[in-house]
Design a protein around this motif. Structure first.
Motif, PDB file in Angstrom:
ATOM      1  N   ARG A 292       0.794  -1.302   0.120  1.00  0.00           N
ATOM      2  CA  ARG A 292       0.031   0.007   0.060  1.00  0.00           C
ATOM      3  C   ARG A 292       0.804   1.266   0.093  1.00  0.00           C
ATOM      4  O   ARG A 292       0.584   2.105  -0.491  1.00  0.00           O
ATOM      5  CB  ARG A 292      -0.887   0.017   1.119  1.00  0.00           C
ATOM      6  CG  ARG A 292      -1.859   1.093   1.058  1.00  0.00           C
ATOM      7  CD  ARG A 292      -2.807   1.162   2.327  1.00  0.00           C
ATOM      8  NE  ARG A 292      -3.890   0.233   2.436  1.00  0.00           N
ATOM      9  CZ  ARG A 292      -4.868   0.314   2.484  1.00  0.00           C
ATOM     10  NH1 ARG A 292      -5.435   1.424   2.341  1.00  0.00           N
ATOM     11  NH2 ARG A 292      -5.816  -0.654   2.423  1.00  0.00           N
ATOM     12  N   GLN A 293       1.793   1.207   0.780  1.00  0.00           N
ATOM     13  CA  GLN A 293       2.807   2.407   0.692  1.00  0.00           C
ATOM     14  C   GLN A 293       3.356   2.753  -0.652  1.00  0.00           C
ATOM     15  O   GLN A 293       3.668   3.832  -0.955  1.00  0.00           O
ATOM     16  CB  GLN A 293       3.867   2.325   2.043  1.00  0.00           C
ATOM     17  CG  GLN A 293       3.444   2.238   3.487  1.00  0.00           C
ATOM     18  CD  GLN A 293       4.553   1.685   4.043  1.00  0.00           C
ATOM     19  OE1 GLN A 293       5.335   1.043   4.053  1.00  0.00           O
ATOM     20  NE2 GLN A 293       4.444   2.535   5.271  1.00  0.00           N
ATOM     21  N   SER A 294       3.743   1.811  -1.136  1.00  0.00           N
ATOM     22  CA  SER A 294       4.331   1.677  -2.617  1.00  0.00           C
ATOM     23  C   SER A 294       3.330   2.333  -3.654  1.00  0.00           C
ATOM     24  O   SER A 294       3.799   3.185  -4.445  1.00  0.00           O
ATOM     25  CB  SER A 294       4.871   0.102  -3.221  1.00  0.00           C
ATOM     26  OG  SER A 294       5.617  -0.353  -1.902  1.00  0.00           O
ATOM     27  N   ILE A 295       2.217   1.874  -3.315  1.00  0.00           N
ATOM     28  CA  ILE A 295       1.237   2.392  -4.279  1.00  0.00           C
ATOM     29  C   ILE A 295       0.727   3.861  -4.257  1.00  0.00           C
ATOM     30  O   ILE A 295       1.003   4.541  -5.153  1.00  0.00           O
ATOM     31  CB  ILE A 295      -0.245   1.427  -4.324  1.00  0.00           C
ATOM     32  CG1 ILE A 295      -0.007   0.239  -4.806  1.00  0.00           C
ATOM     33  CG2 ILE A 295      -1.083   2.180  -4.858  1.00  0.00           C
ATOM     34  CD1 ILE A 295      -0.888  -0.861  -4.438  1.00  0.00           C
ATOM     35  N   ASP A 296       0.874   4.244  -2.820  1.00  0.00           N
ATOM     36  CA  ASP A 296       0.886   5.489  -2.473  1.00  0.00           C
ATOM     37  C   ASP A 296       2.023   6.406  -3.277  1.00  0.00           C
ATOM     38  O   ASP A 296       1.786   7.434  -3.719  1.00  0.00           O
ATOM     39  CB  ASP A 296       0.852   5.859  -0.938  1.00  0.00           C
ATOM     40  CG  ASP A 296      -0.682   5.226  -0.300  1.00  0.00           C
ATOM     41  OD1 ASP A 296      -1.463   5.149  -1.162  1.00  0.00           O
ATOM     42  OD2 ASP A 296      -0.721   5.360   0.838  1.00  0.00           O
ATOM     43  N   LEU A 297       3.199   5.856  -2.957  1.00  0.00           N
ATOM     44  CA  LEU A 297       4.106   6.476  -3.295  1.00  0.00           C
ATOM     45  C   LEU A 297       4.238   6.881  -4.924  1.00  0.00           C
ATOM     46  O   LEU A 297       4.306   7.910  -5.370  1.00  0.00           O
ATOM     47  CB  LEU A 297       5.638   5.811  -3.278  1.00  0.00           C
ATOM     48  CG  LEU A 297       6.266   6.085  -1.872  1.00  0.00           C
ATOM     49  CD1 LEU A 297       7.583   5.334  -1.669  1.00  0.00           C
ATOM     50  CD2 LEU A 297       6.543   7.653  -1.470  1.00  0.00           C
ATOM     51  N   LEU A 298       3.667   5.606  -5.537  1.00  0.00           N
ATOM     52  CA  LEU A 298       3.388   5.824  -7.120  1.00  0.00           C
ATOM     53  C   LEU A 298       2.560   6.857  -7.487  1.00  0.00           C
ATOM     54  O   LEU A 298       2.624   7.390  -8.674  1.00  0.00           O
ATOM     55  CB  LEU A 298       3.269   4.253  -7.633  1.00  0.00           C
ATOM     56  CG  LEU A 298       4.555   3.611  -8.209  1.00  0.00           C
ATOM     57  CD1 LEU A 298       5.485   3.374  -7.253  1.00  0.00           C
ATOM     58  CD2 LEU A 298       4.030   2.302  -9.036  1.00  0.00           C
ATOM     59  N   SER A 299       1.382   6.670  -6.841  1.00  0.00           N
ATOM     60  CA  SER A 299       0.312   7.902  -7.131  1.00  0.00           C
ATOM     61  C   SER A 299       0.922   9.367  -6.865  1.00  0.00           C
ATOM     62  O   SER A 299       0.444  10.009  -7.352  1.00  0.00           O
ATOM     63  CB  SER A 299      -0.781   7.365  -6.442  1.00  0.00           C
ATOM     64  OG  SER A 299      -0.772   7.544  -5.207  1.00  0.00           O
TER      65      SER A 299
END
Length: 439
Positions: A292-299
DNA sequence: ATCGCGCAAGATGACCATTA
DNA sequence: TAATGGTCATCTTGCGCGAT
Protein backbone atom coordinates in the motif's frame (compact mmCIF):
# COMPACT_ATOMS: atom_id res chain seq x y z
CA UNK A 1 -0.02 11.18 -30.85
CA UNK A 2 -2.93 12.48 -32.84
CA UNK A 3 -2.29 10.10 -35.70
CA UNK A 4 -1.51 6.43 -35.61
CA UNK A 5 1.83 5.44 -37.04
CA UNK A 6 3.21 2.05 -37.79
CA UNK A 7 6.19 2.72 -35.59
CA UNK A 8 4.09 3.09 -32.48
CA UNK A 9 5.00 0.76 -29.69
CA UNK A 10 2.56 -1.61 -28.08
CA UNK A 11 2.41 0.58 -25.01
CA UNK A 12 1.43 3.61 -27.05
CA UNK A 13 -1.26 1.64 -28.84
CA UNK A 14 -2.60 0.55 -25.51
CA UNK A 15 -2.82 4.15 -24.39
CA UNK A 16 -4.63 5.07 -27.57
CA UNK A 17 -6.98 2.19 -27.14
CA UNK A 18 -7.66 3.13 -23.54
CA UNK A 19 -8.33 6.73 -24.51
CA UNK A 20 -10.84 5.57 -27.06
CA UNK A 21 -12.65 3.34 -24.62
CA UNK A 22 -15.43 5.59 -23.60
CA UNK A 23 -18.41 4.37 -21.76
CA UNK A 24 -21.80 5.77 -21.13
CA UNK A 25 -22.76 6.83 -17.69
CA UNK A 26 -26.16 7.96 -16.50
CA UNK A 27 -26.39 11.72 -16.18
CA UNK A 28 -28.36 11.36 -13.01
CA UNK A 29 -25.53 9.37 -11.51
CA UNK A 30 -22.88 11.87 -12.44
CA UNK A 31 -23.03 14.37 -9.62
CA UNK A 32 -23.23 11.77 -6.92
CA UNK A 33 -23.44 12.62 -3.28
CA UNK A 34 -23.00 9.86 -0.79
CA UNK A 35 -26.03 9.63 1.44
CA UNK A 36 -24.83 6.92 3.77
CA UNK A 37 -22.03 4.44 4.11
CA UNK A 38 -18.35 5.19 3.85
CA UNK A 39 -16.78 7.99 1.90
CA UNK A 40 -16.69 6.99 -1.72
CA UNK A 41 -12.99 6.60 -2.30
CA UNK A 42 -11.04 7.09 -5.50
CA UNK A 43 -10.76 3.35 -5.88
CA UNK A 44 -14.49 2.89 -5.41
CA UNK A 45 -15.29 5.38 -8.14
CA UNK A 46 -12.85 3.82 -10.52
CA UNK A 47 -14.18 0.35 -9.92
CA UNK A 48 -17.75 1.53 -10.38
CA UNK A 49 -16.86 3.16 -13.66
CA UNK A 50 -15.16 0.01 -14.89
CA UNK A 51 -18.15 -2.12 -13.86
CA UNK A 52 -20.46 0.23 -15.78
CA UNK A 53 -18.25 0.06 -18.83
CA UNK A 54 -18.19 -3.73 -18.87
CA UNK A 55 -21.91 -4.04 -18.18
CA UNK A 56 -22.66 -1.80 -21.13
CA UNK A 57 -20.21 -3.67 -23.33
CA UNK A 58 -21.76 -7.00 -22.44
CA UNK A 59 -25.32 -5.70 -22.73
CA UNK A 60 -26.91 -8.59 -20.89
CA UNK A 61 -26.08 -10.40 -17.71
CA UNK A 62 -24.85 -13.95 -17.72
CA UNK A 63 -22.00 -13.63 -20.25
CA UNK A 64 -19.19 -16.07 -19.37
CA UNK A 65 -21.12 -17.00 -16.26
CA UNK A 66 -19.69 -19.88 -14.24
CA UNK A 67 -21.77 -22.83 -13.03
CA UNK A 68 -23.98 -22.13 -10.04
CA UNK A 69 -22.82 -22.95 -6.53
CA UNK A 70 -24.43 -22.81 -3.09
CA UNK A 71 -24.06 -19.12 -2.42
CA UNK A 72 -24.62 -18.18 -6.06
CA UNK A 73 -27.53 -20.20 -7.46
CA UNK A 74 -28.26 -17.73 -10.26
CA UNK A 75 -24.95 -16.72 -11.91
CA UNK A 76 -26.83 -15.86 -15.12
CA UNK A 77 -28.27 -12.78 -13.36
CA UNK A 78 -24.81 -11.34 -12.87
CA UNK A 79 -22.23 -9.60 -15.00
CA UNK A 80 -18.90 -11.46 -14.94
CA UNK A 81 -15.39 -10.34 -15.72
CA UNK A 82 -11.97 -11.73 -14.85
CA UNK A 83 -10.56 -9.92 -11.83
CA UNK A 84 -7.47 -9.13 -13.87
CA UNK A 85 -9.59 -7.01 -16.22
CA UNK A 86 -11.03 -5.11 -13.32
CA UNK A 87 -7.58 -4.50 -11.90
CA UNK A 88 -6.22 -3.44 -15.27
CA UNK A 89 -9.09 -1.18 -16.34
CA UNK A 90 -9.21 0.57 -13.02
CA UNK A 91 -5.48 1.20 -13.49
CA UNK A 92 -4.82 -0.64 -10.32
CA UNK A 93 -2.25 -3.01 -11.75
CA UNK A 94 -1.72 -4.50 -8.33
CA UNK A 95 -2.16 -8.14 -7.60
CA UNK A 96 -3.72 -7.25 -4.29
CA UNK A 97 -7.19 -8.64 -4.78
CA UNK A 98 -8.16 -7.88 -1.21
CA UNK A 99 -8.10 -4.21 -2.12
CA UNK A 100 -10.40 -4.82 -5.07
CA UNK A 101 -12.81 -6.78 -2.91
CA UNK A 102 -12.74 -3.98 -0.35
CA UNK A 103 -13.54 -1.53 -3.15
CA UNK A 104 -16.49 -3.64 -4.28
CA UNK A 105 -17.80 -3.89 -0.74
CA UNK A 106 -17.54 -0.15 -0.40
CA UNK A 107 -19.78 0.22 -3.46
CA UNK A 108 -22.28 -2.20 -1.97
CA UNK A 109 -22.68 -0.16 1.18
CA UNK A 110 -22.80 3.15 -0.60
CA UNK A 111 -26.08 4.88 -1.26
CA UNK A 112 -25.90 7.82 -3.57
CA UNK A 113 -28.46 10.46 -4.13
CA UNK A 114 -28.71 12.67 -7.15
CA UNK A 115 -30.99 15.36 -8.39
CA UNK A 116 -31.38 17.36 -11.56
CA UNK A 117 -32.46 20.93 -12.29
CA UNK A 118 -36.10 19.88 -12.71
CA UNK A 119 -36.17 18.69 -9.13
CA UNK A 120 -36.21 14.93 -9.77
CA UNK A 121 -34.56 13.13 -6.94
CA UNK A 122 -33.11 9.63 -6.85
CA UNK A 123 -31.37 7.56 -4.24
CA UNK A 124 -29.75 4.31 -5.36
CA UNK A 125 -27.39 1.67 -4.17
CA UNK A 126 -24.35 1.58 -6.44
CA UNK A 127 -24.11 -2.17 -6.88
CA UNK A 128 -25.96 -5.19 -5.48
CA UNK A 129 -24.56 -8.61 -4.64
CA UNK A 130 -20.98 -9.48 -5.52
CA UNK A 131 -19.44 -12.91 -6.01
CA UNK A 132 -15.84 -13.90 -6.46
CA UNK A 133 -14.98 -17.27 -7.95
CA UNK A 134 -11.36 -18.06 -7.32
CA UNK A 135 -9.58 -19.34 -10.41
CA UNK A 136 -7.43 -22.37 -10.70
CA UNK A 137 -5.01 -23.49 -13.36
CA UNK A 138 -5.72 -21.55 -16.54
CA UNK A 139 -9.08 -20.36 -15.29
CA UNK A 140 -8.91 -16.73 -14.11
CA UNK A 141 -10.56 -15.49 -10.93
CA UNK A 142 -14.01 -14.19 -11.87
CA UNK A 143 -15.81 -11.27 -10.34
CA UNK A 144 -19.58 -11.24 -10.64
CA UNK A 145 -21.88 -8.40 -9.67
CA UNK A 146 -25.43 -7.25 -10.15
CA UNK A 147 -26.79 -3.78 -10.54
CA UNK A 148 -29.92 -2.93 -8.57
CA UNK A 149 -33.02 -2.66 -10.75
CA UNK A 150 -33.07 1.14 -10.71
CA UNK A 151 -29.44 1.38 -11.72
CA UNK A 152 -30.07 -1.10 -14.53
CA UNK A 153 -33.06 0.93 -15.74
CA UNK A 154 -30.89 3.99 -15.96
CA UNK A 155 -28.26 1.98 -17.81
CA UNK A 156 -30.79 0.91 -20.42
CA UNK A 157 -31.76 4.46 -21.37
CA UNK A 158 -29.22 5.89 -23.80
CA UNK A 159 -30.67 9.40 -23.49
CA UNK A 160 -29.23 9.68 -20.03
CA UNK A 161 -25.74 8.93 -21.00
CA UNK A 162 -22.86 11.23 -21.06
CA UNK A 163 -19.59 10.22 -22.51
CA UNK A 164 -16.69 9.78 -20.17
CA UNK A 165 -13.40 8.20 -20.95
CA UNK A 166 -11.87 5.58 -18.72
CA UNK A 167 -8.53 6.98 -19.63
CA UNK A 168 -9.13 10.41 -18.22
CA UNK A 169 -11.05 9.21 -15.23
CA UNK A 170 -8.23 6.97 -14.19
CA UNK A 171 -5.64 9.66 -14.66
CA UNK A 172 -7.44 11.68 -12.02
CA UNK A 173 -6.16 10.89 -8.59
CA UNK A 174 -8.41 12.67 -6.12
CA UNK A 175 -12.07 12.14 -5.38
CA UNK A 176 -12.82 15.81 -5.94
CA UNK A 177 -10.91 15.87 -9.21
CA UNK A 178 -12.84 12.89 -10.54
CA UNK A 179 -16.18 14.27 -9.45
CA UNK A 180 -15.46 17.66 -10.99
CA UNK A 181 -14.28 16.01 -14.21
CA UNK A 182 -17.46 13.96 -14.46
CA UNK A 183 -19.67 16.98 -13.96
CA UNK A 184 -17.65 19.22 -16.25
CA UNK A 185 -17.65 16.65 -19.04
CA UNK A 186 -21.41 16.44 -18.81
CA UNK A 187 -21.79 20.18 -19.30
CA UNK A 188 -19.14 20.47 -22.00
CA UNK A 189 -21.67 20.46 -24.80
CA UNK A 190 -24.13 22.76 -23.03
CA UNK A 191 -24.82 26.14 -24.56
CA UNK A 192 -22.39 28.52 -22.92
CA UNK A 193 -20.36 25.61 -21.56
CA UNK A 194 -21.33 26.30 -17.99
CA UNK A 195 -22.27 23.95 -15.20
CA UNK A 196 -25.28 24.58 -13.02
CA UNK A 197 -24.88 27.35 -10.48
CA UNK A 198 -25.12 25.95 -6.99
CA UNK A 199 -24.36 27.07 -3.47
CA UNK A 200 -20.82 26.12 -2.47
CA UNK A 201 -22.24 23.79 0.19
CA UNK A 202 -23.72 21.72 -2.65
CA UNK A 203 -20.38 21.63 -4.40
CA UNK A 204 -18.71 20.62 -1.16
CA UNK A 205 -20.96 17.56 -0.79
CA UNK A 206 -20.67 16.66 -4.45
CA UNK A 207 -16.92 17.01 -4.75
CA UNK A 208 -15.87 15.46 -1.46
CA UNK A 209 -18.25 12.51 -1.73
CA UNK A 210 -18.78 12.69 2.01
CA UNK A 211 -22.13 11.65 3.39
CA UNK A 212 -24.60 14.54 3.45
CA UNK A 213 -24.86 16.01 6.91
CA UNK A 214 -22.03 13.84 8.25
CA UNK A 215 -19.62 16.72 8.43
CA UNK A 216 -20.12 20.35 9.20
CA UNK A 217 -18.98 22.58 6.38
CA UNK A 218 -15.51 24.02 6.66
CA UNK A 219 -14.98 27.68 6.05
CA UNK A 220 -15.12 28.43 2.35
CA UNK A 221 -11.48 29.49 2.23
CA UNK A 222 -10.33 26.07 3.46
CA UNK A 223 -12.67 24.25 1.10
CA UNK A 224 -11.28 26.29 -1.76
CA UNK A 225 -7.68 25.80 -0.81
CA UNK A 226 -7.82 22.11 0.11
CA UNK A 227 -10.45 20.72 -2.25
CA UNK A 228 -11.56 23.09 -4.97
CA UNK A 229 -8.23 24.36 -6.27
CA UNK A 230 -6.49 20.96 -6.32
CA UNK A 231 -9.51 19.48 -8.14
CA UNK A 232 -9.46 22.26 -10.74
CA UNK A 233 -5.73 21.82 -11.25
CA UNK A 234 -6.18 18.11 -11.76
CA UNK A 235 -9.04 18.46 -14.23
CA UNK A 236 -7.09 21.03 -16.20
CA UNK A 237 -4.46 18.38 -16.88
CA UNK A 238 -7.02 16.27 -18.78
CA UNK A 239 -8.74 16.87 -22.10
CA UNK A 240 -10.97 19.57 -20.67
CA UNK A 241 -10.46 22.89 -18.94
CA UNK A 242 -12.56 24.29 -16.15
CA UNK A 243 -12.64 27.81 -14.84
CA UNK A 244 -14.20 28.70 -11.52
CA UNK A 245 -16.93 31.34 -11.53
CA UNK A 246 -17.77 32.67 -8.10
CA UNK A 247 -20.95 34.49 -7.25
CA UNK A 248 -20.49 36.81 -4.32
CA UNK A 249 -22.69 38.50 -1.82
CA UNK A 250 -20.57 41.38 -0.69
CA UNK A 251 -17.13 39.89 -0.47
CA UNK A 252 -18.16 36.43 0.54
CA UNK A 253 -18.62 33.69 -1.99
CA UNK A 254 -22.05 32.10 -2.07
CA UNK A 255 -22.56 30.24 -5.33
CA UNK A 256 -20.15 28.45 -7.61
CA UNK A 257 -20.28 27.61 -11.26
CA UNK A 258 -17.71 26.29 -13.70
CA UNK A 259 -16.95 27.40 -17.22
CA UNK A 260 -16.04 24.27 -19.18
CA UNK A 261 -14.16 24.01 -22.44
CA UNK A 262 -12.03 21.56 -24.40
CA UNK A 263 -8.36 21.75 -23.70
CA UNK A 264 -6.51 22.28 -26.96
CA UNK A 265 -3.12 20.92 -25.96
CA UNK A 266 -4.28 17.49 -24.95
CA UNK A 267 -5.66 16.77 -28.38
CA UNK A 268 -2.07 16.81 -29.57
CA UNK A 269 -0.44 14.96 -26.76
CA UNK A 270 -2.05 12.69 -24.21
CA UNK A 271 -0.47 12.40 -20.80
CA UNK A 272 1.35 9.15 -20.06
CA UNK A 273 -0.70 6.15 -19.05
CA UNK A 274 -1.48 6.20 -15.35
CA UNK A 275 -1.36 2.44 -15.04
CA UNK A 276 0.48 1.31 -11.95
CA UNK A 277 3.70 -0.22 -13.20
CA UNK A 278 4.19 -3.52 -11.43
CA UNK A 279 7.93 -3.65 -12.16
CA UNK A 280 8.35 -0.22 -10.61
CA UNK A 281 6.07 -1.28 -7.77
CA UNK A 282 8.28 -4.27 -7.05
CA UNK A 283 11.40 -2.13 -7.03
CA UNK A 284 9.84 0.29 -4.56
CA UNK A 285 8.60 -2.58 -2.40
CA UNK A 286 12.09 -4.05 -2.41
CA UNK A 287 13.26 -1.00 -0.45
CA UNK A 288 11.08 -2.14 2.42
CA UNK A 289 7.76 -0.44 1.71
CA UNK A 290 4.46 -2.29 2.07
CA UNK A 291 2.30 -2.80 -1.01
CA UNK A 292 0.00 0.00 0.00
CA UNK A 293 2.82 2.42 0.83
CA UNK A 294 4.41 1.66 -2.54
CA UNK A 295 1.17 2.33 -4.40
CA UNK A 296 0.79 5.60 -2.53
CA UNK A 297 4.31 6.62 -3.51
CA UNK A 298 3.64 5.77 -7.15
CA UNK A 299 0.47 7.79 -7.16
CA UNK A 300 1.99 10.76 -5.40
CA UNK A 301 5.01 11.28 -7.60
CA UNK A 302 5.63 11.91 -11.23
CA UNK A 303 6.76 8.70 -12.87
CA UNK A 304 10.05 10.02 -14.26
CA UNK A 305 10.92 11.73 -10.99
CA UNK A 306 10.18 8.58 -9.00
CA UNK A 307 12.25 6.40 -11.34
CA UNK A 308 15.23 8.74 -11.29
CA UNK A 309 15.12 9.03 -7.50
CA UNK A 310 14.78 5.27 -7.21
CA UNK A 311 17.86 4.82 -9.36
CA UNK A 312 19.70 7.24 -7.16
CA UNK A 313 18.70 5.30 -4.04
CA UNK A 314 19.56 1.95 -5.61
CA UNK A 315 22.93 3.32 -6.66
CA UNK A 316 23.49 4.61 -3.13
CA UNK A 317 22.64 1.15 -1.74
CA UNK A 318 25.10 -0.46 -4.10
CA UNK A 319 27.85 2.03 -3.29
CA UNK A 320 30.29 0.12 -1.11
CA UNK A 321 32.37 3.16 -0.35
CA UNK A 322 29.60 4.49 1.88
CA UNK A 323 28.09 2.92 4.99
CA UNK A 324 25.03 0.75 4.35
CA UNK A 325 21.66 2.47 4.71
CA UNK A 326 19.86 1.61 7.92
CA UNK A 327 16.50 1.99 6.24
CA UNK A 328 16.42 2.30 2.42
CA UNK A 329 12.69 3.05 2.62
CA UNK A 330 13.22 6.03 4.90
CA UNK A 331 16.07 7.21 2.68
CA UNK A 332 13.85 6.94 -0.40
CA UNK A 333 11.07 8.90 1.28
CA UNK A 334 13.44 11.69 2.26
CA UNK A 335 15.09 11.63 -1.17
CA UNK A 336 11.70 12.22 -2.78
CA UNK A 337 10.61 14.84 -0.30
CA UNK A 338 13.83 16.85 -0.30
CA UNK A 339 14.49 16.33 -4.00
CA UNK A 340 17.93 14.72 -3.70
CA UNK A 341 17.98 14.58 -7.49
CA UNK A 342 18.13 18.32 -7.91
CA UNK A 343 20.61 18.55 -5.04
CA UNK A 344 22.82 16.06 -6.88
CA UNK A 345 22.49 18.04 -10.09
CA UNK A 346 23.36 21.26 -8.30
CA UNK A 347 26.55 19.69 -7.03
CA UNK A 348 27.48 18.44 -10.47
CA UNK A 349 26.65 21.51 -12.50
CA UNK A 350 27.64 25.07 -11.95
CA UNK A 351 25.79 27.48 -12.05
CA UNK A 352 22.94 25.79 -10.16
CA UNK A 353 20.16 24.39 -12.30
CA UNK A 354 16.54 25.20 -11.52
CA UNK A 355 14.35 22.51 -9.91
CA UNK A 356 13.56 19.86 -12.48
CA UNK A 357 10.18 20.61 -13.95
CA UNK A 358 7.67 17.82 -13.56
CA UNK A 359 6.95 17.59 -17.24
CA UNK A 360 10.42 18.35 -18.48
CA UNK A 361 12.26 15.76 -16.49
CA UNK A 362 13.39 14.11 -19.69
CA UNK A 363 15.47 17.13 -20.63
CA UNK A 364 19.00 16.32 -19.60
CA UNK A 365 22.24 18.12 -20.01
CA UNK A 366 24.89 16.72 -22.32
CA UNK A 367 26.98 15.84 -19.27
CA UNK A 368 24.12 13.89 -17.77
CA UNK A 369 23.44 12.05 -21.00
CA UNK A 370 27.12 11.12 -21.21
CA UNK A 371 27.06 9.98 -17.60
CA UNK A 372 23.93 7.91 -18.20
CA UNK A 373 25.58 6.31 -21.22
CA UNK A 374 28.71 5.59 -19.27
CA UNK A 375 26.70 4.06 -16.42
CA UNK A 376 24.61 1.99 -18.78
CA UNK A 377 27.73 0.68 -20.55
CA UNK A 378 29.30 -0.19 -17.19
CA UNK A 379 26.17 -2.11 -16.16
CA UNK A 380 26.08 -3.91 -19.51
CA UNK A 381 29.71 -4.93 -19.16
CA UNK A 382 29.11 -6.13 -15.61
CA UNK A 383 26.09 -8.17 -16.63
CA UNK A 384 27.89 -9.62 -19.66
CA UNK A 385 30.79 -10.66 -17.45
CA UNK A 386 28.37 -12.20 -14.91
CA UNK A 387 26.41 -14.05 -17.58
CA UNK A 388 29.60 -15.51 -19.00
CA UNK A 389 30.42 -17.23 -15.69
CA UNK A 390 29.61 -20.79 -14.80
CA UNK A 391 26.51 -21.40 -12.72
CA UNK A 392 28.74 -22.17 -9.74
CA UNK A 393 30.65 -18.91 -10.02
CA UNK A 394 27.39 -17.02 -10.44
CA UNK A 395 25.91 -18.60 -7.32
CA UNK A 396 28.98 -17.77 -5.29
CA UNK A 397 28.84 -14.17 -6.44
CA UNK A 398 25.12 -13.95 -5.79
CA UNK A 399 25.63 -15.26 -2.28
CA UNK A 400 28.10 -12.43 -1.59
CA UNK A 401 25.73 -9.94 -3.16
CA UNK A 402 22.69 -11.16 -1.23
CA UNK A 403 24.62 -11.13 2.01
CA UNK A 404 25.11 -7.40 1.52
CA UNK A 405 21.67 -6.68 -0.01
CA UNK A 406 19.21 -9.21 1.41
CA UNK A 407 16.24 -7.44 -0.09
CA UNK A 408 17.67 -7.99 -3.57
CA UNK A 409 16.82 -11.69 -3.22
CA UNK A 410 13.37 -10.71 -4.49
CA UNK A 411 14.71 -9.32 -7.75
CA UNK A 412 14.26 -11.33 -10.90
CA UNK A 413 17.55 -12.02 -12.61
CA UNK A 414 16.29 -10.57 -15.91
CA UNK A 415 14.75 -7.48 -14.33
CA UNK A 416 15.92 -3.88 -14.30
CA UNK A 417 16.25 -3.70 -10.49
CA UNK A 418 18.67 -6.61 -10.52
CA UNK A 419 20.62 -5.10 -13.40
CA UNK A 420 20.97 -1.69 -11.77
CA UNK A 421 21.69 -2.89 -8.23
CA UNK A 422 23.77 -5.95 -8.91
CA UNK A 423 25.46 -4.39 -11.94
CA UNK A 424 26.43 -1.34 -9.91
CA UNK A 425 27.75 -3.48 -7.06
CA UNK A 426 29.62 -5.84 -9.33
CA UNK A 427 31.23 -3.14 -11.46
CA UNK A 428 32.28 -1.19 -8.36
CA UNK A 429 33.58 -4.40 -6.87
CA UNK A 430 35.83 -4.82 -9.91
CA UNK A 431 37.15 -1.31 -9.47
CA UNK A 432 37.68 -1.89 -5.75
CA UNK A 433 39.54 -5.14 -6.49
CA UNK A 434 41.72 -3.43 -9.07
CA UNK A 435 42.56 -0.63 -6.65
CA UNK A 436 43.41 -3.11 -3.92
CA UNK A 437 45.73 -5.03 -6.21
CA UNK A 438 47.50 -1.83 -7.20
CA UNK A 439 48.26 -1.04 -3.58
C1' DA B 1 4.09 9.65 8.69
C1' DT B 2 0.12 11.66 7.00
C1' DC B 3 -3.94 14.30 6.83
C1' DG B 4 -7.26 17.60 8.16
C1' DC B 5 -7.89 21.65 10.30
C1' DG B 6 -7.20 26.19 12.04
C1' DC B 7 -4.23 30.22 13.03
C1' DA B 8 -2.12 34.29 11.47
C1' DA B 9 -0.10 37.90 8.53
C1' DG B 10 -0.45 40.41 4.62
C1' DA B 11 -3.30 41.57 0.55
C1' DT B 12 -7.54 42.89 -1.45
C1' DG B 13 -11.94 44.75 -2.18
C1' DA B 14 -16.69 46.39 -0.75
C1' DC B 15 -18.85 49.83 1.55
C1' DC B 16 -19.52 54.24 3.41
C1' DA B 17 -18.56 58.97 4.81
C1' DT B 18 -16.48 63.06 3.48
C1' DT B 19 -15.05 66.60 0.42
C1' DA B 20 -14.41 69.39 -3.70
C1' DT C 1 -21.80 63.68 -8.66
C1' DA C 2 -17.35 61.91 -8.81
C1' DA C 3 -13.13 61.32 -6.36
C1' DT C 4 -10.80 60.12 -2.20
C1' DG C 5 -9.70 57.90 1.94
C1' DG C 6 -10.76 55.04 6.04
C1' DT C 7 -12.53 50.85 7.95
C1' DC C 8 -13.49 46.28 8.16
C1' DA C 9 -14.70 41.85 6.29
C1' DT C 10 -12.85 38.53 3.54
C1' DC C 11 -9.33 36.24 0.74
C1' DT C 12 -4.77 33.95 0.06
C1' DT C 13 -1.31 31.22 1.64
C1' DG C 14 2.30 29.33 4.58
C1' DC C 15 2.86 26.99 8.67
C1' DG C 16 2.15 24.25 12.74
C1' DC C 17 -0.53 21.23 15.68
C1' DG C 18 -3.10 17.28 17.00
C1' DA C 19 -5.60 13.11 15.78
C1' DT C 20 -5.22 8.85 13.52
Amino acid sequence: MATRKKSETGAELEVLEASNREFRKANSAVGVRVKSGPTLSMMGRRIFNVLLYHAQKQGNTGNSAPSPWDACPNPEDYFWIPSGDLAHDSSWGSKDHKMLIAGLQQLQTTLVESDDPTGRFTSVQLIGAVHVLKGSGRRPTLIGWEFPRSTRDILSNPDFYTKLSIYHLTSLKTVAGTALYEIAKRYLTNVGGKTARQHWHWWHDTLTGKPVGSVKFPEFRYFKRDTLNPAIEEVNRTDIRVELLETKKGRSVTDLQFLVSFSQQVALELPPAPVVDSELLDRVKALGFTERQSIDLLSQHEDAYLRSTLELVEARMADLSKPALASPAAFMRTALKDNYLSAKQRVKTDPPVPKPKKTASSIKSAAEIAEDKERSARLDAAMASFNAMTAEEQNELLAQFHALFPMAKRYRRDGTPFRSTFGQWYSRRDVADAQTSLV
